[in-house]
Design an enzyme around this catalytic site. Structure first.
Site, PDB file in Angstrom:
ATOM      1  N   ASP A  11       6.313   1.097   6.960  1.00 50.57           N
ATOM      2  CA  ASP A  11       4.983   0.500   6.800  1.00 50.57           C
ATOM      3  C   ASP A  11       4.188   1.411   5.868  1.00 50.57           C
ATOM      4  O   ASP A  11       3.704   2.452   6.296  1.00 50.57           O
ATOM      5  CB  ASP A  11       4.305   0.385   8.165  1.00 50.57           C
ATOM      6  CG  ASP A  11       2.854  -0.064   8.086  1.00 50.57           C
ATOM      7  OD1 ASP A  11       2.435  -0.571   7.030  1.00 50.57           O
ATOM      8  OD2 ASP A  11       2.134   0.139   9.083  1.00 50.57           O
ATOM      9  N   ASP A  29       3.491  -6.658   3.366  1.00 50.46           N
ATOM     10  CA  ASP A  29       3.108  -5.707   4.420  1.00 50.46           C
ATOM     11  C   ASP A  29       3.125  -6.320   5.808  1.00 50.46           C
ATOM     12  O   ASP A  29       2.335  -5.938   6.671  1.00 50.46           O
ATOM     13  CB  ASP A  29       1.717  -5.142   4.099  1.00 50.46           C
ATOM     14  CG  ASP A  29       1.315  -3.988   5.014  1.00 50.46           C
ATOM     15  OD1 ASP A  29       2.228  -3.340   5.571  1.00 50.46           O
ATOM     16  OD2 ASP A  29       0.106  -3.739   5.169  1.00 50.46           O
ATOM     17  N   HIS A  47       0.832  -1.216   0.000  1.00 51.91           N
ATOM     18  CA  HIS A  47       0.000   0.000   0.000  1.00 51.91           C
ATOM     19  C   HIS A  47       0.858   1.254   0.000  1.00 51.91           C
ATOM     20  O   HIS A  47       1.928   1.311   0.604  1.00 51.91           O
ATOM     21  CB  HIS A  47      -1.012  -0.006   1.149  1.00 51.91           C
ATOM     22  CG  HIS A  47      -0.447   0.012   2.534  1.00 51.91           C
ATOM     23  ND1 HIS A  47      -0.045   1.172   3.163  1.00 51.91           N
ATOM     24  CD2 HIS A  47      -0.253  -0.977   3.444  1.00 51.91           C
ATOM     25  CE1 HIS A  47       0.374   0.895   4.387  1.00 51.91           C
ATOM     26  NE2 HIS A  47       0.271  -0.400   4.577  1.00 51.91           N
ATOM     27  N   HIS A  97       3.236   3.009  13.145  1.00 49.03           N
ATOM     28  CA  HIS A  97       2.157   3.936  13.496  1.00 49.03           C
ATOM     29  C   HIS A  97       2.544   4.866  14.633  1.00 49.03           C
ATOM     30  O   HIS A  97       1.674   5.530  15.204  1.00 49.03           O
ATOM     31  CB  HIS A  97       0.856   3.205  13.847  1.00 49.03           C
ATOM     32  CG  HIS A  97       0.299   2.400  12.726  1.00 49.03           C
ATOM     33  ND1 HIS A  97      -0.966   1.842  12.775  1.00 49.03           N
ATOM     34  CD2 HIS A  97       0.811   2.043  11.521  1.00 49.03           C
ATOM     35  CE1 HIS A  97      -1.197   1.181  11.655  1.00 49.03           C
ATOM     36  NE2 HIS A  97      -0.118   1.294  10.877  1.00 49.03           N
ATOM     37  N   GLU A 103      -4.922   2.420   2.780  1.00 47.39           N
ATOM     38  CA  GLU A 103      -4.972   1.218   3.619  1.00 47.39           C
ATOM     39  C   GLU A 103      -5.104   1.576   5.086  1.00 47.39           C
ATOM     40  O   GLU A 103      -5.838   0.935   5.838  1.00 47.39           O
ATOM     41  CB  GLU A 103      -3.703   0.386   3.384  1.00 47.39           C
ATOM     42  CG  GLU A 103      -3.719  -1.001   4.013  1.00 47.39           C
ATOM     43  CD  GLU A 103      -3.146  -1.045   5.421  1.00 47.39           C
ATOM     44  OE1 GLU A 103      -3.244  -2.097   6.075  1.00 47.39           O
ATOM     45  OE2 GLU A 103      -2.600  -0.015   5.877  1.00 47.39           O
ATOM     46  N   GLU A 104      -4.387   2.606   5.509  1.00 45.45           N
ATOM     47  CA  GLU A 104      -4.306   2.930   6.932  1.00 45.45           C
ATOM     48  C   GLU A 104      -5.583   3.562   7.483  1.00 45.45           C
ATOM     49  O   GLU A 104      -5.776   3.605   8.689  1.00 45.45           O
ATOM     50  CB  GLU A 104      -3.118   3.866   7.189  1.00 45.45           C
ATOM     51  CG  GLU A 104      -1.759   3.299   6.787  1.00 45.45           C
ATOM     52  CD  GLU A 104      -1.289   2.167   7.679  1.00 45.45           C
ATOM     53  OE1 GLU A 104      -2.061   1.727   8.543  1.00 45.45           O
ATOM     54  OE2 GLU A 104      -0.142   1.718   7.505  1.00 45.45           O
ATOM     55  N   ASP A 141       0.131   4.425   1.117  1.00 44.28           N
ATOM     56  CA  ASP A 141      -0.004   5.437   2.165  1.00 44.28           C
ATOM     57  C   ASP A 141       0.754   5.071   3.424  1.00 44.28           C
ATOM     58  O   ASP A 141       1.190   3.935   3.612  1.00 44.28           O
ATOM     59  CB  ASP A 141      -1.479   5.671   2.497  1.00 44.28           C
ATOM     60  CG  ASP A 141      -2.189   4.386   2.907  1.00 44.28           C
ATOM     61  OD1 ASP A 141      -1.887   3.319   2.351  1.00 44.28           O
ATOM     62  OD2 ASP A 141      -3.060   4.443   3.799  1.00 44.28           O
TER      63      ASP A 141
END
Length: 486
Positions: A116, A170, A77, A458, A146-147, A79
């Site tokens: 990530d 991922d 992904h 994150h 995705e996030e 983002d």
């Protein structure tokens, strides 16, 4: 060691990752990186398309003589999660990420790194660009958002992808092969309130909870880290009950899939109870710090004098809100019986904000068992609806049921042992991999998820292990070559 990540090995991967760090790509704002990836595919003369959902698909023909080999889809992904430390000046929509080499790891300066899933994107780019790798038909699927809800995967149309094997790039522990994941559901609870003027004789304070580690609300939920929204609610609830504290505003957390690290609340305290309030806050803060001494030792709880709010949340609603948040399930609800050590069901009380006469509470519910997720939603809905809030559940996405008999899994386990002299671990993950959604659209795909070692995704502490990126790349290249050859 050089501080320029482009000099790390494998250079073809780090070179592309460095390019990605220069392009702002917070989730929901992927226009620039989408244009970059589309241009990358076209510059190689490859079939490149952008679908209706904003995903980019690059197709590379098979090496001559391998046209009939199984088609492989590389999926990552575009983002990243935009998180920064307090005091860090960074505009995620415009500023590049500043990466640094820190010993055996690469991290960023005060922000999330975007490994990530930038490392996965970079590896797929390196494969697509390679002129020496032998392979069957290749597709690279770069999904968006995705996030913040997996909108890209959810927007995929049937018939767009041609391959029969999907390698999701991922995962965050090198040497582990993931064959299942949890599904998720967003919960949004809203309290409407009338603003009331602050009576005479009140003083203002800004309450702050900070210094928490935060982390991924699926991967890290079992670590017992503090939740800033839960901590703030304890402070406000006790302050309201014991000292007559009134709440002017509150803002905690910013992302549904990140354990909240910070919360702030502007409150009004009766001047005559000022000392009692501060003493009580100190005692409760010390107790919370003691509770989190191992899991979150840097937590900070403070009250700073501030201008008193002129208007506050009406007391009847404020009391019901505080009680509901206090009762809201948060953390691990149940561990898996089938796969020891795996979280089955959890809830993350992610965001609490007040604005324009409404307090909004957002949670992300996860479970690998659909009925357990539905029961958790019923539990949370019951708590908040009894307190007078409106509860809405949406954004649900399916989990990915493990297939221990997967032919690709069997091949990859053999390849890993031959290459590294040890067995790869086979696991499922308590997080929302896009495999669950993609597999629900393309039911015949044989899917495996793997990646390098990433810690604290994150959060601004995010970092990726340099050596693991090399092993991940070597394994990916070997897998593509051998799976294609059959």
């Amino acid at each position: 060691m050089s501080k320029d990540i482009r000099e790390l090995n494998p250079r073809q991967v780090w070179r592309h990752f460095h390019s990605l760090t220069r392009i702002p790509r917070p989730s929901g704002h992927e226009e620039k990186v989408r244009e970059f990836i589309e241009g990358f595919g076209r510059s190689l003369g490859l079939d490149t398309t952008v679908d209706e959902a904003g995903n980019v698909i690059i197709r590379k023909p098979a090496t001559p003589g391998m046209e009939k080999c199984p088609g492989v889809i590389l999926q990552a992904h575009l983002d990243m999660v935009p998180q920064k430390n307090g005091g860090t000046s960074h505009d995620f929509e415009n500023d590049p990420i500043e990466s640094v080499v820190d010993g055996a790891w690469v991290r960023a300066r005060g922000t999330t790194l975007g490994a990530d899933n930038g490392i996965g994107v970079a590896a797929a780019m390196a494969v697509i660009e390679s002129g020496s790798l032998r392979h069957g038909p290749l597709e690279a699927l770069f999904t968006c958002e995705e996030e913040t809800g997996m909108a890209g995967a959810l927007g995929l149309k049937p018939g767009l992808l041609k391959g029969g094997i999907l390698l999701n790039l991922d995962s965050e522990d090198e040497g582990e092969l993931f064959i299942g994941c949890a599904g998720g559901l967003d919960a949004t609870m809203t309290f409407s309130y009338d603003e009331q003027p602050v009576p005479p004789g009140y003083e203002g304070f800004m309450l702050r909870v900070s210094g928490l580690r935060g982390g991924h609300s699926g991967m890290d939920i079992h670590l017992g880290r503090g939740n800033a929204n839960k901590i703030m609610n304890r402070l406000l609830h006790e302050g309201s009950l014991r000292y007559g504290v009134l709440i002017g505003s509150i803002e905690g957390g910013s992302l549904r899939n990140a354990i909240p690290r910070e919360s702030m609340a502007l409150v009004a305290v009766p001047a005559v109870r000022r000392e009692g309030f501060l003493d009580g806050l100190g005692r409760l803060g010390a107790a919370i710090k003691n509770e989190l001494a191992s899991a979150d030792p840097e937590v900070r709880i403070e009250a700073v004098s501030a201008a008193s709010p002129e208007l506050v949340i009406g007391e009847p609603v404020a009391e019901r809100m505080l009680r509901a948040i206090h009762a809201c399930p948060n953390g691990v609800m149940r561990m898996s019986c089938e796969m020891p050590g795996l979280v089955e069901t959890s809830s993350n009380l992610a965001i609490v904000t007040s604005n324009d006469g409404a307090v909004t509470v957002q949670c992300l519910l996860r479970s690998s068992v659909d009925s357990a997720r539905a029961e958790l939603a019923m539990m949370i809905g019951s708590v908040f609806e009894l307190a007078g809030a409106v509860a809405v559940f949406d954004g649900g996405y399916p989990g990915w049921k493990p297939d221990c008999g997967s032919p690709v899994l069997k091949s990859m386990r053999r390849i890993y042992r031959e290459k590294f002299g040890k067995a790869a671990e086979v696991k499922a993950v308590h997080a929302g991999l896009e495999c669950g959604i993609i597999g629900s659209i393309y039911s015949d795909l044989d899917m495996i998820s793997f990646g390098p070692t990433i810690r604290y995704p994150h959060s601004p502490d995010e970092k990726v292990e340099i050596a693991s990126v090399g092993r991940f790349w070597d394994f990916l290249v070997e897998t593509i070559g051998k799976v294609s050859a059959g």
